[in-house]
Design a protein around this motif. Structure first.
Motif, short mmCIF file in Angstrom:
data_model
loop_
_atom_site.label_atom_id
_atom_site.label_comp_id
_atom_site.label_asym_id
_atom_site.label_seq_id
_atom_site.Cartn_x
_atom_site.Cartn_y
_atom_site.Cartn_z
N SER A 122 -16.80 51.82 -95.15
CA SER A 122 -17.26 53.19 -94.94
C SER A 122 -16.09 54.16 -94.82
O SER A 122 -16.08 55.23 -95.42
CB SER A 122 -18.15 53.25 -93.69
OG SER A 122 -18.49 54.58 -93.40
N ILE A 123 -15.09 53.76 -94.05
CA ILE A 123 -13.91 54.61 -93.86
C ILE A 123 -13.15 54.76 -95.18
O ILE A 123 -12.75 55.84 -95.55
CB ILE A 123 -13.00 54.03 -92.75
CG1 ILE A 123 -13.69 54.18 -91.40
CG2 ILE A 123 -11.63 54.72 -92.75
CD1 ILE A 123 -13.03 53.41 -90.28
N ALA A 124 -12.97 53.65 -95.90
CA ALA A 124 -12.27 53.69 -97.18
C ALA A 124 -13.03 54.56 -98.19
O ALA A 124 -12.44 55.33 -98.94
CB ALA A 124 -12.10 52.28 -97.74
N GLY A 125 -14.36 54.48 -98.16
CA GLY A 125 -15.18 55.27 -99.07
C GLY A 125 -15.12 56.74 -98.77
O GLY A 125 -15.09 57.58 -99.67
N SER A 126 -15.07 57.10 -97.49
CA SER A 126 -15.03 58.52 -97.12
C SER A 126 -13.63 59.11 -97.28
O SER A 126 -13.46 60.31 -97.35
CB SER A 126 -15.53 58.72 -95.69
OG SER A 126 -14.67 58.07 -94.77
N ALA A 127 -12.61 58.25 -97.35
CA ALA A 127 -11.23 58.72 -97.51
C ALA A 127 -10.90 59.02 -98.96
O ALA A 127 -9.95 59.71 -99.25
CB ALA A 127 -10.25 57.67 -96.98
N SER A 128 -11.72 58.49 -99.88
CA SER A 128 -11.40 58.71 -101.31
C SER A 128 -12.07 59.95 -101.85
O SER A 128 -12.79 60.63 -101.23
CB SER A 128 -11.83 57.49 -102.13
OG SER A 128 -13.16 57.14 -101.91
#
Length: 128
Positions: A122-128
């Motif tokens: 989730s964090i990786a997805g929202s950071a991109s």
């Protein structure tokens, strides 16, 4: 190409729904009344029911008539305090029990791993 959902059971879907919603909301729901509700399982086993939403907790609680109150638990409180405490007392996390089907019992470590992995995604997805 294989279909990853080919062997998916309703319990798998219910568990994935739980993980995804817990991460989206950053918390779970359990039932509380001077302590968390602990239910008898198979044999000597006991479990603490956890739900992805207040509505699910209320619906199950109405059919079970426990007298407990749906209460929110943050993801941090769950992973850092409650799950380790349940493990010490040999109480399983019981994911999304329904009136027709008992809880999903993934175990403490697999549940913790699944929650952290989903949080990282989730964090990786929202950071991109």
């Amino acid at each position: 190409m294989t279909n990853s959902h080919q062997n998916t059971t309703p319990r798998d879907i219910r568990y994935q729904y739980f993980i995804e919603n817990v991460i989206a909301w950053e918390g779970v729901w359990a039932l509380y009344n001077n302590g968390w509700l602990i239910c008898p399982g198979d044999g000597e086993q006991r479990f603490c029911p956890f739900f992805a939403s207040r509505d699910h907790a209320m619906a199950w609680n109405e059919s079970a008539q426990t007298g407990y109150i749906p209460t929110a638990i943050t993801l941090i409180e769950l992973t850092e305090n409650l799950l380790p405490d349940l493990a010490r007392h040999q109480i399983e996390p019981g994911i999304s029990p329904t009136g027709d089907d008992g809880p999903i019992l993934p175990g403490h470590d697999p549940l913790h791993h699944d929650l952290i992995a989903a949080l990282k995604r989730s964090i990786a997805g929202s950071a991109s």
